[in-house]
Design an enzyme around this catalytic site. Structure first.
Site, PDB file in Angstrom:
ATOM      1  N   GLU A 118       0.811  -1.209   0.000  1.00 50.44           N
ATOM      2  CA  GLU A 118       0.000   0.000   0.000  1.00 50.44           C
ATOM      3  C   GLU A 118       0.853   1.271   0.000  1.00 50.44           C
ATOM      4  O   GLU A 118       0.359   2.355   0.277  1.00 50.44           O
ATOM      5  CB  GLU A 118      -0.944   0.000   1.203  1.00 50.44           C
ATOM      6  CG  GLU A 118      -1.981  -1.118   1.140  1.00 50.44           C
ATOM      7  CD  GLU A 118      -2.974  -1.092   2.290  1.00 50.44           C
ATOM      8  OE1 GLU A 118      -2.713  -0.364   3.273  1.00 50.44           O
ATOM      9  OE2 GLU A 118      -3.988  -1.787   2.213  1.00 50.44           O
ATOM     10  N   HIS A 143      -6.705  -2.492  12.006  1.00 53.66           N
ATOM     11  CA  HIS A 143      -8.047  -3.064  11.970  1.00 53.66           C
ATOM     12  C   HIS A 143      -8.644  -3.147  13.382  1.00 53.66           C
ATOM     13  O   HIS A 143      -8.770  -4.230  13.951  1.00 53.66           O
ATOM     14  CB  HIS A 143      -7.988  -4.470  11.363  1.00 53.66           C
ATOM     15  CG  HIS A 143      -7.342  -4.544  10.017  1.00 53.66           C
ATOM     16  ND1 HIS A 143      -6.717  -5.679   9.544  1.00 53.66           N
ATOM     17  CD2 HIS A 143      -7.218  -3.611   9.042  1.00 53.66           C
ATOM     18  CE1 HIS A 143      -6.243  -5.454   8.335  1.00 53.66           C
ATOM     19  NE2 HIS A 143      -6.524  -4.202   8.011  1.00 53.66           N
ATOM     20  N   HIS A 214     -13.332  -2.544   6.780  1.00 55.54           N
ATOM     21  CA  HIS A 214     -11.904  -2.820   6.568  1.00 55.54           C
ATOM     22  C   HIS A 214     -11.056  -2.390   7.762  1.00 55.54           C
ATOM     23  O   HIS A 214     -10.493  -3.219   8.452  1.00 55.54           O
ATOM     24  CB  HIS A 214     -11.440  -2.126   5.277  1.00 55.54           C
ATOM     25  CG  HIS A 214     -10.026  -2.416   4.907  1.00 55.54           C
ATOM     26  ND1 HIS A 214      -9.455  -1.952   3.746  1.00 55.54           N
ATOM     27  CD2 HIS A 214      -9.045  -3.107   5.540  1.00 55.54           C
ATOM     28  CE1 HIS A 214      -8.198  -2.366   3.676  1.00 55.54           C
ATOM     29  NE2 HIS A 214      -7.924  -3.052   4.758  1.00 55.54           N
TER      30      HIS A 214
END
Length: 269
Positions: A118, A143, A214
Site C-alpha cells: 500500500e 483493523h 476494513h
C-alpha cells in the site's frame, strides 16, 4: 551495522514504531500481516545517511509525487507481521528514499525488505500533507475490531453519525479526538480510488478515517500519536457495544454537556 546504531534520534523514532506495532498485535488489530505503518523520517536523516548507496531499486511508485522530492521514509515491509516488527523493526521494515524524479524510490537500509504493497497510497497521503504544510509525519492503517464492527451498519456510515456517538460515550474522546472520525464507503483495498477518497476525507479536516468493513487510516505528528487517536476512538466504540450487549442503548453525553466540554477545554465545536 545498522544505520540506527549511531543515530539515537532516528533509533528512538523507529523504536516508537516497534512499540506501536506491539500494541496493535496485542489488541488483536493486526492479524497475520494486517496493517501498515509509514513514517516520514526526512528530518532525522544526516549527511552520512544521504551518502549511503542503495541496496535495492530503483522501484516505481506508480505516480509522481512532487512534494516528496528528497524525502525519506520508514515503512513496514510487505507481508511482514506486526508481531515480528515489534521485536525487529529493521528486519521487518525498510528505510527508503524518494528519487529526484519523485516517481521512484530506493531501499537504503538495513535489508532489502520490500515496503508495504500500500506504499503508493501512504505516500500519496504524505505528499498531500506536505503540500498542505502539515506537521503530520506518520500514517497508520490498522483493523480495530469494534470500529470495524460499527461500519457493518449503514446507520454509522452516515457523515458524523459515528463521531457524535463516539464523542458522547466518554469525555476523553472529544478531548483527544476533536476532529472525529471520517467515513469512506467500501472500496477495493490498496486501490487508487481508496487513496483518493482517504485524502478527500483528511482534507475535510479528519485525522482518522474509517474504511467501511476494513479498518482505519490515521495521521498525526508521530506514530504514537496516530495510535493514541485510534485507541481512544475504539475505546468509545467498546463502551457503546458493551452497553448494547447489556441490553440497553447508552444515553451518551448530551449536546449541552459536550458543548460545555468544548468551551472549557477550547475544543472545536
Amino acid at each position: 551495522m545498522s544505520v540506527l546504531s549511531t543515530r539515537p534520534a532516528l533509533k528512538a523514532e523507529i523504536d516508537k514504531v516497534a512499540e506501536v506495532a506491539g500494541y496493535l498485535w496485542t489488541k488483536g488489530w493486526a492479524e497475520r500481516n494486517g496493517g501498515n505503518i509509514t513514517v516520514n523520517i526526512t528530518e532525522l536523516v544526516d549527511d552520512g545517511m544521504r551518502a549511503l548507496p542503495a541496496i535495492a531499486g530503483p522501484f516505481s511508485i506508480g505516480t509522481a509525487l512532487p512534494e516528496l522530492k528528497g524525502c525519506w521514509f520508514y515503512c513496514k515491509g510487505t507481508q511482514k507481521r506486526m508481531r515480528d516488527l515489534t521485536r525487529d523493526p529493521m528486519g521487518n521494515g525498510s528505510i527508503i528514499r524518494i528519487l529526484p524524479d519523485c516517481a521512484h524510490y530506493e531501499i537504503v537500509a538495513d535489508a532489502p525488505v520490500a515496503p508495504t504493497s500500500e506504499l503508493p497510497s501512504h505516500l500519496s497521503v504524505h505528499n498531500y500533507l506536505l503540500a498542505k504544510g502539515s506537521l503530520y509525519r506518520a500514517s497508520l492503517h490498522t483493523h480495530p475490531i469494534e470500529l470495524v464492527a460499527l461500519t457493518h451498519s449503514k446507520q454509522w456510515m452516515r457523515k458524523d453519525a459515528a463521531t457524535r456517538m463516539l464523542w458522547s460515550m466518554i469525555p476523553e474522546t472529544k478531548a483527544f479526538c476533536p476532529r472525529g472520525l471520517g467515513m469512506v464507503p467500501y472500496m477495493l483495498p490498496s486501490s487508487v480510488e481508496l487513496a483518493d477518497a482517504t485524502i478527500r476525507a483528511i482534507d475535510e479536516d479528519y485525522d482518522v478515517v474509517m474504511w467501511e468493513k476494513h479498518g482505519v487510516f490515521a495521521v498525526d505528528t508521530d506514530i504514537m500519536s496516530a495510535f493514541d487517536q485510534v485507541d481512544v476512538l475504539n475505546k468509545a466504540a467498546q463502551i457503546y457495544i458493551s452497553a448494547r450487549s447489556m441490553g440497553f442503548e447508552p444515553e451518551g453525553m448530551t449536546d449541552a454537556q459536550m458543548k460545555e466540554l468544548s468551551d472549557v477545554f477550547g475544543l472545536p465545536k
